[in-house]
Design an enzyme around this catalytic site. Structure first.
Site, short mmCIF file in Angstrom:
data_model
loop_
_atom_site.label_atom_id
_atom_site.label_comp_id
_atom_site.label_asym_id
_atom_site.label_seq_id
_atom_site.Cartn_x
_atom_site.Cartn_y
_atom_site.Cartn_z
CG HIS A 99 2.95 -16.25 -32.46
ND1 HIS A 99 3.44 -15.36 -33.39
CD2 HIS A 99 2.61 -17.36 -33.15
CE1 HIS A 99 3.39 -15.90 -34.59
NE2 HIS A 99 2.90 -17.11 -34.48
CG HIS A 101 1.80 -22.04 -32.66
ND1 HIS A 101 0.63 -21.80 -33.36
CD2 HIS A 101 2.75 -21.27 -33.26
CE1 HIS A 101 0.86 -20.93 -34.33
NE2 HIS A 101 2.15 -20.58 -34.30
P1 AMP Z 1 2.45 -18.27 -37.30
O1 AMP Z 1 2.29 -19.01 -38.61
O2 AMP Z 1 3.34 -19.00 -36.35
O3 AMP Z 1 2.84 -16.83 -37.51
O4 AMP Z 1 1.04 -18.35 -36.61
C1 AMP Z 1 0.12 -17.32 -36.57
C2 AMP Z 1 -1.11 -17.94 -35.94
O5 AMP Z 1 -1.96 -16.90 -35.53
C3 AMP Z 1 -1.90 -18.84 -36.91
O6 AMP Z 1 -1.99 -20.14 -36.37
C4 AMP Z 1 -3.25 -18.14 -37.00
O7 AMP Z 1 -4.33 -19.04 -37.07
C5 AMP Z 1 -3.29 -17.32 -35.73
N1 AMP Z 1 -4.09 -16.11 -35.80
C6 AMP Z 1 -4.00 -15.14 -36.74
N2 AMP Z 1 -4.91 -14.16 -36.46
C7 AMP Z 1 -5.53 -14.53 -35.32
C8 AMP Z 1 -6.56 -13.95 -34.51
N3 AMP Z 1 -7.12 -12.77 -34.83
N4 AMP Z 1 -6.98 -14.61 -33.41
C9 AMP Z 1 -6.42 -15.79 -33.09
N5 AMP Z 1 -5.46 -16.40 -33.79
C10 AMP Z 1 -5.02 -15.78 -34.89
#
Ligand code: AMP
Ligand code: ZN
Length: 135
Positions: A99, A101
């Site tokens: 993903h 950001h």
């Molecule tokens: P990472 O640390 O790059 O793996 O980021 C994962 C991101 O996913 C974090 O910023 C979380 O806040 C976001 N996240 C996790 N679960 C959800 C969800 N159900 N809906 C939206 N964002 C999410």
């Protein structure tokens, strides 16, 4: 992938604040935003991170990210944005479905940038020489 939270979001098994989607990608708002408008972009078929991202989707991905980033900038009246990707645990990856950001930034948001370290020219050259071996 059965236990992947982002695969479940794509399937609609877990709710999300959808921003946009096409055949290959899905964008939704991060549940814990760095700034309001923080969006995520994910490929619709599961891959772990950038290193196993399918080559065939790379060009379309950039177009998709740019489209969402422009909309986020306009909607939030942002002064800039960060495009970020955490790859593996050590880099802060928590969800192991690739993903990106898109984080809107504001001149007065006081978030700064990531910290930097001093590095001598000799050290720079040494690590460069190590990297080059693998290219
Ligand atoms: P990472 O640390 O790059 O793996 O980021 C994962 C991101 O996913 C974090 O910023 C979380 O806040 C976001 N996240 C996790 N679960 C959800 C969800 N159900 N809906 C939206 N964002 C999410
Ligand atoms: Zn997944």
């Amino acid at each position: 992938m059965v236990d992947c939270i982002f695969c479940k979001i794509i399937k609609g098994d877990i709710p999300s604040t959808k921003v946009y989607e096409d055949d290959e990608f899905y964008s939704f708002l991060d549940i814990s935003p760095v700034n309001k408008g923080h969006a995520l972009v994910i490929p619709k078929h599961h891959c772990r991170n950038l290193l196993d991202f399918p080559k065939a989707e790379e060009t379309d991905l950039m177009e998709f990210i740019k489209k969402v980033a422009k909309a986020v900038m306009k909607a939030t009246d942002a002064d800039g944005f960060n495009l970020g990707m955490n790859n593996e645990d050590a880099a802060g990856q928590v969800v192991f479905h690739a993903h990106f950001h898109i984080i809107p930034r504001f001149n007065d948001d006081n978030l700064g940038s990531w910290p930097s370290k001093k590095c001598s020219e000799e050290e720079l050259e040494k690590v460069r020489d190590e990297i080059v071996k693998y290219l």
